[in-house]
Design a protein around this motif. Sequence first.
Motif, mmCIF file in Angstrom:
data_model
loop_
_atom_site.group_PDB
_atom_site.id
_atom_site.type_symbol
_atom_site.label_atom_id
_atom_site.label_comp_id
_atom_site.label_asym_id
_atom_site.label_seq_id
_atom_site.Cartn_x
_atom_site.Cartn_y
_atom_site.Cartn_z
ATOM 1 N N ARG A 659 0.907 -1.194 0.155
ATOM 2 C CA ARG A 659 -0.119 -0.023 -0.050
ATOM 3 C C ARG A 659 0.852 1.345 -0.150
ATOM 4 N NH1 ARG A 659 -4.131 0.104 5.094
ATOM 5 N NH2 ARG A 659 -4.782 -1.589 3.774
ATOM 6 N N GLY A 660 1.917 1.379 0.707
ATOM 7 C CA GLY A 660 2.427 2.421 0.814
ATOM 8 C C GLY A 660 2.054 3.556 1.877
ATOM 9 N N ILE A 661 3.003 4.578 2.080
ATOM 10 C CA ILE A 661 2.799 5.367 3.081
ATOM 11 C C ILE A 661 2.636 6.981 2.254
ATOM 12 C CG2 ILE A 661 3.370 6.640 5.113
ATOM 13 C CD1 ILE A 661 4.911 4.033 5.800
ATOM 14 N N ASP A 662 1.627 7.823 2.710
ATOM 15 C CA ASP A 662 1.350 9.046 2.312
ATOM 16 C C ASP A 662 2.613 9.856 2.610
ATOM 17 O OD1 ASP A 662 0.758 11.575 1.658
ATOM 18 O OD2 ASP A 662 -1.377 11.226 1.982
ATOM 19 N N PRO A 663 3.342 10.565 1.997
ATOM 20 C CA PRO A 663 4.287 11.482 2.399
ATOM 21 C C PRO A 663 3.926 12.295 3.600
ATOM 22 C CG PRO A 663 4.491 11.342 0.021
ATOM 23 C CD PRO A 663 3.148 10.734 0.448
ATOM 24 N N ALA A 664 2.751 12.835 3.758
ATOM 25 C CA ALA A 664 2.661 13.921 4.539
ATOM 26 C C ALA A 664 2.421 13.021 5.958
ATOM 27 C CB ALA A 664 1.083 14.211 4.421
ATOM 28 N N PHE A 665 2.306 11.584 5.932
ATOM 29 C CA PHE A 665 2.035 10.980 7.327
ATOM 30 C C PHE A 665 3.429 10.285 7.735
ATOM 31 C CE2 PHE A 665 0.954 6.878 9.672
ATOM 32 C CZ PHE A 665 0.177 7.519 10.727
ATOM 33 N N LEU A 666 4.264 10.544 6.966
ATOM 34 C CA LEU A 666 5.718 9.651 7.402
ATOM 35 C C LEU A 666 6.218 10.480 8.494
ATOM 36 C CD1 LEU A 666 7.621 9.136 4.055
ATOM 37 C CD2 LEU A 666 7.021 7.624 5.588
ATOM 38 N N PRO A 667 6.160 11.724 8.982
ATOM 39 C CA PRO A 667 6.866 12.201 10.131
ATOM 40 C C PRO A 667 6.042 11.751 11.330
ATOM 41 C CG PRO A 667 6.501 13.941 8.383
ATOM 42 C CD PRO A 667 5.796 12.879 8.156
ATOM 43 N N HIS A 668 5.052 11.136 11.216
ATOM 44 C CA HIS A 668 3.956 10.772 12.300
ATOM 45 C C HIS A 668 3.735 9.127 12.456
ATOM 46 C CE1 HIS A 668 2.729 15.003 12.405
ATOM 47 N NE2 HIS A 668 2.322 14.793 11.144
ATOM 48 N N ALA A 669 4.448 8.354 11.607
ATOM 49 C CA ALA A 669 4.278 7.099 11.670
ATOM 50 C C ALA A 669 4.821 6.328 12.873
ATOM 51 C CB ALA A 669 5.372 6.488 10.564
ATOM 52 N N PHE A 670 5.486 6.913 13.563
ATOM 53 C CA PHE A 670 6.079 6.309 14.801
ATOM 54 C C PHE A 670 5.547 7.152 16.150
ATOM 55 C CE2 PHE A 670 9.516 5.592 11.850
ATOM 56 C CZ PHE A 670 9.449 4.107 12.017
ATOM 57 N N GLU A 671 4.485 7.710 15.693
ATOM 58 C CA GLU A 671 3.792 8.539 17.217
ATOM 59 C C GLU A 671 2.620 7.432 17.620
ATOM 60 O OE1 GLU A 671 2.263 12.221 15.970
ATOM 61 O OE2 GLU A 671 4.253 12.957 15.223
ATOM 62 N N THR A 672 2.445 7.279 18.960
ATOM 63 C CA THR A 672 1.437 6.509 19.827
ATOM 64 C C THR A 672 0.024 6.682 19.324
ATOM 65 O OG1 THR A 672 2.997 6.453 21.639
ATOM 66 C CG2 THR A 672 0.886 5.366 21.678
ATOM 67 N N PHE A 673 -0.509 5.857 18.801
ATOM 68 C CA PHE A 673 -1.843 5.938 18.324
ATOM 69 C C PHE A 673 -2.138 6.476 16.900
ATOM 70 C CE2 PHE A 673 -2.901 6.331 23.091
ATOM 71 C CZ PHE A 673 -2.777 5.095 23.230
ATOM 72 N N GLY A 710 7.672 5.746 -1.453
ATOM 73 C CA GLY A 710 7.499 6.543 -2.528
ATOM 74 C C GLY A 710 6.032 7.210 -2.661
ATOM 75 N N GLY A 711 5.045 6.875 -1.562
ATOM 76 C CA GLY A 711 3.959 7.242 -1.765
ATOM 77 C C GLY A 711 2.796 6.411 -1.909
ATOM 78 N N ILE A 712 1.632 6.479 -2.147
ATOM 79 C CA ILE A 712 0.514 5.447 -1.851
ATOM 80 C C ILE A 712 0.631 4.821 -3.137
ATOM 81 C CG2 ILE A 712 -1.905 5.221 -2.230
ATOM 82 C CD1 ILE A 712 -1.041 6.587 0.430
#
Length: 739
Positions: A659-673, A710-712
């Motif tokens: 699926r990949g990860i939205d670049p806008a979400f990457l900085p928050h990937a390791f935050e709790t919840f 690389g994105g979604i």
Amino acid sequence: MPRTVLRPVPPWTPPRSLRGRIGLALAALMIGASVVLALAMSAFVRDAMLDGARQGIETLARQTARELSFGMDRFVREIELQATHPVFTDPGSSPGRMREALEAIQRVYPEFAHVSVIDAASETVIAATGGIFEGGRASGRPVFEEGRRGLFVADVHDAVRLASLLPRPASGEPLRFLDAAAPIRGADGVPFRVLASHLSWEWAHALRDRVLEPIAAGRRVEILLVDTAGAVVLPPVPSVPMGTPLARLVGDRPPAGAGAWADGAEYLTAEAATFASGAFRGLGWRVLVRQPTAVVLVEARRLRDLFLVGGAVLGLAAAAIGWAVTGMLVRPFSDLARVASDLRAGRAVQATTSRDRDPVEVATVRAAMHEVTGEALERAQRLLGELAALYRDAPVGLCVVDAALRYRRSNAVWDQAFGGRDGAQGGAGLPRALVDALCAAIDEGRTAAVEVEGRDGDARIWQVVVAPLREADGATGGASVVATDVTAIRRAERALRLADERKDRFLSMLAHELRNPLSPLVNGLRVLDRVPEGEQARQVRQMMRHQLGRVVRMVDDLLDVSRVSLGKIALKPEAVSPPEIVATAVESLRHLADARGQSIETRLEPGLPRIRGDRVRLEQVVCNLLANAIKFGRDGGRVRLSASAREGLLRIEVEDDGRGIDPAFLPHAFETFAQEDATDDRPDSGLGIGLALVSHLVALHGGRVEAHSGGIGRGARFVVELPLDAPVGTVGTGEGPSP
């Protein structure tokens, strides 16, 4: 003998001497000026007190409106949230269970005088707090009819029957209520029940008392609440019945400002409108705050009397000093008059030293005047310098503009945020809201407060207060502006809101994730009750062990996150083999990959050294990353897991092609919840704690973890780096795709 003519003697004759006339004129001037100054100061104090009181009740009106709006939003959101409670959404829930849940809501929120669940099909009350109205029909009632269509809030009203069944408040007033309702939807999303509530209007009385509590009782500030029809729904005093038209209280005058009300008393009045907040869409209420003008002006009248007495005393003292000064000024004329009298009487003229003395006195007076003037000038310059330094070095933005919005002065903080320069056009480059506030202050003479961002390139948020600048004649000649940097406060507020949203999503997701394994367990127990032995029973037990394992893993992850947050997790370091960690993780999760037709490819660099770490926690790190890659990888795809040693670091990479990860979400990937597109209907959404736990465990080992994508639709790659500070030998390697 000549006849004597008697003439009337005037009651008072002005003095004929030069000293008497000058002294009398000076005394009258001093006393008159002192009295006029005292009257002017008392008028200024009166206006200042009225203005301060007006601003105070305006602030109180806005605060009350805000508290009412936020409070209603809290209650409406609670009803909307409780409508999703599993006890209410389960068609098989008994009335007793639902009643217990309703009374639990009431214990947490005693403001809800009555809460009930109404069946949409039969239109009957199937459960209610205290059992009140259970079995009764709700057809035709707005709280039911509107509640099954969507979220509903009604205005204040009487409910005679409900009020008769509930205890009367301590005030003795009849109970009044606000209705709030929300549909209860089944698994298909169709409303089949309604959660209806009656919110006691005593809540608004308590809110008003809480707002007025910090204000001294002697100030006699009163708060009214008016509905959209112009009726008073929160009276200021018990003698005003609820529902009284506002026009009956205020008469023909506007509701805001200063003036006499219908009771004949003069009040300062401020008005603020409630507003929509979150789930509460607003009811159009208006908050009025009034305060008797006589209460505000008590101190002003006392100060006026003191000013008049002080002015008269000061005038008399100044007159006495003027009399003495006049004597000194007319002394040369007195000497001349004495010489003239002596010459006229034929007496010898005595020598006088006035010619020698007067220049010395004049010189002395001049020197004294120069000295006093110099000291005053020096003191004034010093004060001006201190004020200029304070203005220049203030931690807030300051500026003054004239009526044409040209800068008169500004400090460095303002220039940096908004680009002000002396003489420059103040409106150029300023946010529109700030320009409107400046125009309102100059044109209408009112103080305004706005929040704006700085000029281009300045991401700070400023709270700007604009006040009219009065000239000597009372006209508005410009505006003074104070800008306070509230960026940290607003960011903190946004962070709190985000944390609250994540908490809500987590609780919802936790309920969803726990429900998924619990439902098969319940069904399995039913099957085992019917078929305790045989192949079907063995398969059911195997399924139940698998589902219990899921529950245990979720609880273990939650406990680990809690221990990490509280700093109670302790590592048990030992010599750990990276290939063994990788092999254990692959073996424990191979069944998940096989179920989705995925292959796990491992690549281990030859000669990897052992590292010191907690074997269990490091296996947990690799398992979480590998499980994440399997979960979000595509069916039939490939998951790569590699380990290598570079520059004193053990580098473990886990990569998927899913699926990949939205670049806008990457900085928050390791935050709790934190979850990307987390919804209850996603079977693979999880709890949002796996990657956070990985980050904490890696940090405890002195390492770091990164996420790349690389994105979604373009897969994701996670990289863990652990220090090799104390290697204890090397181990064998393995390479190639798993079978």
